[in-house]
Scaffold this active site. Sequence first.
Site, PDB file in Angstrom:
ATOM      1  N   GLU A  61       5.366  -2.846   4.999  1.00 38.34           N
ATOM      2  CA  GLU A  61       6.293  -1.711   4.818  1.00 38.34           C
ATOM      3  C   GLU A  61       5.701  -0.529   5.580  1.00 38.34           C
ATOM      4  OE1 GLU A  61       7.720  -0.755   0.853  1.00 38.34           O
ATOM      5  OE2 GLU A  61       7.703  -2.882   0.292  1.00 38.34           O
ATOM      6  N   GLU A  66      15.962  -5.144   1.407  1.00 34.76           N
ATOM      7  CA  GLU A  66      15.838  -5.157  -0.054  1.00 34.76           C
ATOM      8  C   GLU A  66      17.216  -4.962  -0.676  1.00 34.76           C
ATOM      9  OE1 GLU A  66      12.915  -2.360  -1.468  1.00 34.76           O
ATOM     10  OE2 GLU A  66      13.264  -2.876  -3.576  1.00 34.76           O
ATOM     11  N   GLN A  69      13.407   0.369   6.206  1.00 37.59           N
ATOM     12  CA  GLN A  69      14.014  -0.939   6.066  1.00 37.59           C
ATOM     13  C   GLN A  69      15.099  -1.089   7.127  1.00 37.59           C
ATOM     14  OE1 GLN A  69      15.212  -2.129   2.138  1.00 37.59           O
ATOM     15  NE2 GLN A  69      13.443  -1.194   1.137  1.00 37.59           N
ATOM     16  N   ASN A  97       4.878  -7.665  -5.042  1.00 31.63           N
ATOM     17  CA  ASN A  97       4.995  -6.497  -4.152  1.00 31.63           C
ATOM     18  C   ASN A  97       4.429  -5.289  -4.880  1.00 31.63           C
ATOM     19  OD1 ASN A  97       6.384  -4.678  -2.022  1.00 31.63           O
ATOM     20  ND2 ASN A  97       7.201  -3.904  -3.965  1.00 31.63           N
ATOM     21  N   GLU A  98       3.636  -4.510  -4.181  1.00 30.72           N
ATOM     22  CA  GLU A  98       3.049  -3.292  -4.753  1.00 30.72           C
ATOM     23  C   GLU A  98       2.644  -3.553  -6.211  1.00 30.72           C
ATOM     24  OE1 GLU A  98       5.337   0.271  -3.753  1.00 30.72           O
ATOM     25  OE2 GLU A  98       4.845  -0.014  -1.664  1.00 30.72           O
ATOM     26  N   TYR A 153       3.796   4.782   4.161  1.00 36.20           N
ATOM     27  CA  TYR A 153       4.951   5.644   4.446  1.00 36.20           C
ATOM     28  C   TYR A 153       4.428   7.020   4.846  1.00 36.20           C
ATOM     29  CZ  TYR A 153       8.059   2.176   2.416  1.00 36.20           C
ATOM     30  OH  TYR A 153       8.773   1.028   2.183  1.00 36.20           O
TER      31      TYR A 153
HETATM   32  O1  AHR Z   1      11.113   0.663   0.720  1.00 37.89           O
HETATM   33  C1  AHR Z   1      11.381   1.271  -0.520  1.00 37.89           C
HETATM   34  C2  AHR Z   1      10.313   0.967  -1.565  1.00 37.89           C
HETATM   35  O2  AHR Z   1       9.096   1.500  -1.166  1.00 37.89           O
HETATM   36  C3  AHR Z   1       9.997  -0.487  -1.793  1.00 37.89           C
HETATM   37  O3  AHR Z   1      10.886  -1.089  -2.663  1.00 37.89           O
HETATM   38  C4  AHR Z   1       8.632  -0.433  -2.383  1.00 37.89           C
HETATM   39  O4  AHR Z   1       7.878  -1.594  -2.127  1.00 37.89           O
HETATM   40  C5  AHR Z   1       8.032   0.804  -1.779  1.00 37.89           C
HETATM   41  O5  AHR Z   1       7.444   1.619  -2.732  1.00 37.89           O
END
Ligand code: AHR
Length: 548
Positions: free
Chosen positions: A347, A56, A397, A211-212, A284
């Site tokens: 992600e 990103e 990432q 995205n999201e 995450y």
């Molecule tokens: O990876 C960092 C961020 O986490 C990304 O930009 C987003 O899609 C997610 O919330």
Amino acid sequence: MKTRREFLQSTIVGTAAFCFSRFPSLAASSSEAKIEILLGETQGTISPNIYGHFTEHLGAVIYDGIWVGPKSKVPNIDGLRRDLVEHMKKIKAPVIRYPGGCFADSYDWRDGIGPTDKRPRRTNFWAFSDQSPAKHRYEPNEFGTDEFARFCKQIGAQPYLAANVRSLPAQEFSRWVEYCNSPAGSTTLADERARAGSPEPYNVRYWGVGNESWGCGGNFTPQEYAVEFRRYTAWVPGYGKPLDFIASGPADHDLSWTKGFFEEVLRKGKEQLNSIYGIGLHHYAWNLSRGKTNDWEKGKGDALQFDVTDWYELLREGQRLEPMIESHWQAMGEFDKDRHVKLVVDEWGPWYRPGSALTPGDLLEQTPTQRDAVFSGMTLDILNRHASQVAMGNCAQLINCLNSLYLAHEDHFVITPVGHVFDLYSGHQGGELVRSVFSAPEVQYDRDGKPATFLGLNGSASIRGKDLLLTVVNPDTKQARETTISLAGASATSATARVLAASHIQACNTFANREAVVPRSAEVTVRSGAITHVFPPASVAAMAIHLV
Ligand code: AHR
């Protein structure tokens, strides 16, 4: 209380980074463990794309990480960091997602094409996060579609582009596809691409539609997003090649997003499913508060300073991905009876509080340790074990960010323990998943005065002809596991192992000490076709077994 959604609208706070040592007891006592591999029970092909990456325009991911520029003293291939390209080739990186993340829904792809000196400077999506230093605030657009396509080509990876649904019209999505995929000489955009050095189309197959979209990607309800998805994907020119559209999916366990999206998309008929290749899922692992809070900031732990309980808490958070995949898959099945649509876990990774960056000030950069290696091995095994449901995975990432495989700054470059895990696991790509049954005593640990448990050994196995690859994580921070590996339906002639273990659980690689955590060959005993091996504590292992 702050949630991830609110965070994305505001802030991250950072301090200085350091690496420290702490030595838990690594006494290798043995305890019965068994792995049974049922060679007759294949469970689908492991998509190579499960081993995908995510990049990103955020902090030092692109600039300094991937892109150093053609005039740099840092060894480069047309501006791309050479060491990075070389290692990504080695691990056979199959697919790379770009340009975000949240950045994608603020990005105008046209800003990143044409002569570099004519490209506009823009405010980056992440500009006003609390931690964002001035150097990352404004986007120079030196790196855009053509540079990214060259990066993928050098590596041999497929590009996966995420389109802007929040702030660009659907026509711009079609035009970006036209820029990338229209045949040489066919359109004004194809000519523009040719002037950038590529008369031949890039043939980009994977396209993320936002995205999201529940948060930074437009703040939509699932129903609103489904309407946008239908509109953005209607009549996009294909140029005779497949286009695979990936819908923006839920965060974590949010089944209402998955169900709401499918329900609304299908309002126009079942054939709408044909335009969905996959739906994203983001997970995450961040909450190390041991159940005390769900606050996005207060709940986070430190990347480097942690104890044994934090180790298991992180792994526990990561392990939640498995039931998430299963529950979203089940929900999808209510709408998609023929199982046309796959999950794209685009992600994943741990997310710690700021302060461990190897290059202080790099936004969201954290230094991965052995804990993150075990986490990553465990996650890749989860994805492998769901080979028939998961079409792609993208670790968040790639470089200088969250669960990065690499850290780089100017002419410094280091492969993190996570990077080594991708190397150990690369042989699973395209293999046939075979059922494996792990039996090992659970790990017992103290969760703030209360007894808690975590899985003992776990892993996955895949086969290609006579070659079996078994990957195993031993999450136990203290106990080595002597393990018998039995093969139902064949016997082994030989086996070799590569093991990633460390002197202490916080061990990490730095620019000054690049080889604190590296894989080593380990002995495997093969007797009368059966295998025994001792998996060290807190380790990740890849065992290559040759069958009769
Ligand atoms: O990876 C960092 C961020 O986490 C990304 O930009 C987003 O899609 C997610 O919330």
